[in-house]
Design a protein around this motif. Sequence first.
Motif, PDB file in Angstrom:
ATOM      1  N   ASP A  40     -41.599  13.191 -48.574  1.00  0.00           N
ATOM      2  CA  ASP A  40     -43.021  13.184 -48.891  1.00  0.00           C
ATOM      3  C   ASP A  40     -43.248  13.067 -50.402  1.00  0.00           C
ATOM      4  N   ALA A  41     -42.403  12.264 -51.039  1.00  0.00           N
ATOM      5  CA  ALA A  41     -42.502  12.067 -52.485  1.00  0.00           C
ATOM      6  C   ALA A  41     -43.394  10.878 -52.796  1.00  0.00           C
ATOM      7  N   LYS A  42     -43.955  10.888 -53.985  1.00  0.00           N
ATOM      8  CA  LYS A  42     -44.752   9.764 -54.479  1.00  0.00           C
ATOM      9  C   LYS A  42     -43.897   9.004 -55.480  1.00  0.00           C
ATOM     10  N   VAL A  43     -43.565   7.785 -55.137  1.00  0.00           N
ATOM     11  CA  VAL A  43     -42.636   6.991 -55.936  1.00  0.00           C
ATOM     12  C   VAL A  43     -43.317   5.694 -56.377  1.00  0.00           C
ATOM     13  N   SER A  44     -43.132   5.347 -57.634  1.00  0.00           N
ATOM     14  CA  SER A  44     -43.632   4.081 -58.167  1.00  0.00           C
ATOM     15  C   SER A  44     -42.533   3.440 -58.990  1.00  0.00           C
ATOM     16  N   ILE A  45     -42.215   2.186 -58.684  1.00  0.00           N
ATOM     17  CA  ILE A  45     -41.185   1.448 -59.415  1.00  0.00           C
ATOM     18  C   ILE A  45     -41.777   0.111 -59.852  1.00  0.00           C
ATOM     19  N   LYS A  53     -40.644 -12.166 -63.956  1.00  0.00           N
ATOM     20  CA  LYS A  53     -41.318 -11.919 -62.693  1.00  0.00           C
ATOM     21  C   LYS A  53     -41.406 -10.412 -62.451  1.00  0.00           C
ATOM     22  N   ILE A  54     -42.596  -9.979 -62.021  1.00  0.00           N
ATOM     23  CA  ILE A  54     -42.838  -8.557 -61.815  1.00  0.00           C
ATOM     24  C   ILE A  54     -42.654  -8.218 -60.339  1.00  0.00           C
ATOM     25  N   HIS A  55     -41.896  -7.143 -60.087  1.00  0.00           N
ATOM     26  CA  HIS A  55     -41.725  -6.633 -58.732  1.00  0.00           C
ATOM     27  C   HIS A  55     -42.066  -5.149 -58.767  1.00  0.00           C
ATOM     28  N   GLU A  56     -42.816  -4.720 -57.792  1.00  0.00           N
ATOM     29  CA  GLU A  56     -43.332  -3.341 -57.815  1.00  0.00           C
ATOM     30  C   GLU A  56     -43.223  -2.719 -56.425  1.00  0.00           C
ATOM     31  N   TYR A  57     -42.886  -1.431 -56.434  1.00  0.00           N
ATOM     32  CA  TYR A  57     -42.953  -0.630 -55.210  1.00  0.00           C
ATOM     33  C   TYR A  57     -43.803   0.600 -55.509  1.00  0.00           C
ATOM     34  N   ILE A  58     -44.696   0.919 -54.604  1.00  0.00           N
ATOM     35  CA  ILE A  58     -45.536   2.105 -54.740  1.00  0.00           C
ATOM     36  C   ILE A  58     -45.621   2.772 -53.374  1.00  0.00           C
ATOM     37  N   SER A  59     -45.528   4.077 -53.341  1.00  0.00           N
ATOM     38  CA  SER A  59     -45.634   4.799 -52.074  1.00  0.00           C
ATOM     39  C   SER A  59     -46.970   4.491 -51.414  1.00  0.00           C
ATOM     40  N   PRO A  60     -46.978   4.280 -50.102  1.00  0.00           N
ATOM     41  CA  PRO A  60     -48.220   3.903 -49.412  1.00  0.00           C
ATOM     42  C   PRO A  60     -49.340   4.921 -49.566  1.00  0.00           C
ATOM     43  N   THR A  64     -50.651   3.219 -58.347  1.00  0.00           N
ATOM     44  CA  THR A  64     -49.982   3.282 -59.645  1.00  0.00           C
ATOM     45  C   THR A  64     -50.810   4.060 -60.657  1.00  0.00           C
ATOM     46  N   LYS A  65     -52.115   3.832 -60.672  1.00  0.00           N
ATOM     47  CA  LYS A  65     -52.985   4.548 -61.610  1.00  0.00           C
ATOM     48  C   LYS A  65     -52.962   6.057 -61.337  1.00  0.00           C
ATOM     49  N   HIS A  66     -52.984   6.416 -60.058  1.00  0.00           N
ATOM     50  CA  HIS A  66     -52.962   7.838 -59.718  1.00  0.00           C
ATOM     51  C   HIS A  66     -51.671   8.489 -60.201  1.00  0.00           C
ATOM     52  N   LEU A  67     -50.555   7.785 -60.069  1.00  0.00           N
ATOM     53  CA  LEU A  67     -49.289   8.338 -60.552  1.00  0.00           C
ATOM     54  C   LEU A  67     -49.285   8.485 -62.075  1.00  0.00           C
ATOM     55  N   PHE A  68     -49.885   7.495 -62.789  1.00  0.00           N
ATOM     56  CA  PHE A  68     -49.978   7.623 -64.247  1.00  0.00           C
ATOM     57  C   PHE A  68     -50.844   8.823 -64.628  1.00  0.00           C
ATOM     58  N   ASP A  69     -51.932   9.021 -63.891  1.00  0.00           N
ATOM     59  CA  ASP A  69     -52.787  10.180 -64.174  1.00  0.00           C
ATOM     60  C   ASP A  69     -52.029  11.490 -63.945  1.00  0.00           C
ATOM     61  N   LEU A  79     -52.114   8.546 -72.203  1.00  0.00           N
ATOM     62  CA  LEU A  79     -51.532   7.227 -72.426  1.00  0.00           C
ATOM     63  C   LEU A  79     -52.566   6.180 -72.800  1.00  0.00           C
ATOM     64  N   TRP A  80     -53.838   6.474 -72.553  1.00  0.00           N
ATOM     65  CA  TRP A  80     -54.882   5.476 -72.753  1.00  0.00           C
ATOM     66  C   TRP A  80     -55.634   5.650 -74.068  1.00  0.00           C
ATOM     67  N   ILE A  81     -55.436   6.767 -74.770  1.00  0.00           N
ATOM     68  CA  ILE A  81     -56.268   7.054 -75.934  1.00  0.00           C
ATOM     69  C   ILE A  81     -56.091   6.019 -77.045  1.00  0.00           C
ATOM     70  N   SER A  82     -54.836   5.604 -77.273  1.00  0.00           N
ATOM     71  CA  SER A  82     -54.604   4.636 -78.352  1.00  0.00           C
ATOM     72  C   SER A  82     -55.256   3.292 -78.019  1.00  0.00           C
ATOM     73  N   ASN A  83     -55.135   2.873 -76.774  1.00  0.00           N
ATOM     74  CA  ASN A  83     -55.760   1.614 -76.376  1.00  0.00           C
ATOM     75  C   ASN A  83     -57.279   1.727 -76.409  1.00  0.00           C
ATOM     76  N   TYR A  84     -57.807   2.887 -76.022  1.00  0.00           N
ATOM     77  CA  TYR A  84     -59.256   3.104 -76.056  1.00  0.00           C
ATOM     78  C   TYR A  84     -59.780   3.046 -77.491  1.00  0.00           C
TER      79      TYR A  84
END
Length: 227
Positions: A40-45, A53-60, A64-69, A79-84
Amino acid sequence: MARGKIQIKRIENQTNRQVTYSKRRNGLFKKAHELTVLCDAKVSIIMISSTQKIHEYISPTTTTKHLFDLYQKAVGVDLWISNYEKMQDHLRKLKDINKNLRREIRQRMGESLNDLNYDQIVNLVEDVDDSLRKIRERKYKVISNQIETSKKKLRNVEEIHRKILVEFDARQEDPHYGLVDNEGDYNSVLGFPDGGPRIIALRMPSNHHPNLHSGGGSDLTTFALLE
């Protein structure tokens, strides 16, 4: 027979490198899926190949945004403050440019001149004069093109009129001008130039119209064409 130990180093052959990347990527994604289901882990690759070429796996069960949060919350960083901040700085620059352009427009219309010194007013006058010169040049160019077009149309009309006059004079001198006899059951003639009357003249043989020659009649018959 035991497999030999594979030395971990860059694969020089590009084809072999791509094949190895594809196989191991699939194996890695398979393991990530197993972790998601079993634990029951949350995994993002996120993987980017050497061909970009970009390849991505994210738990169903997540994004990806939720995992970054979750990562930001866990480690206490943003992570967003510098870009903001970069976006805000760029927005301020655009606002300043827009403000200056609006002021220049008002000044060219004779407004907001009180804050200008003598040199600025002189530069403004020069800019306005230069703009007027370009506008006048464009206006004269447009007028010149229109005049040339009108002259061409006039020459065409004059040429058509000249041909009509020549045709008219020729008809006055020779009533049969433009009629050419052709052999056959009947003789067909087109007797009008470009822009002339829409008339077709047929000279019929006497055996078709025996009454035409009785009493000195003419065997020339004309028909008006419908528009």
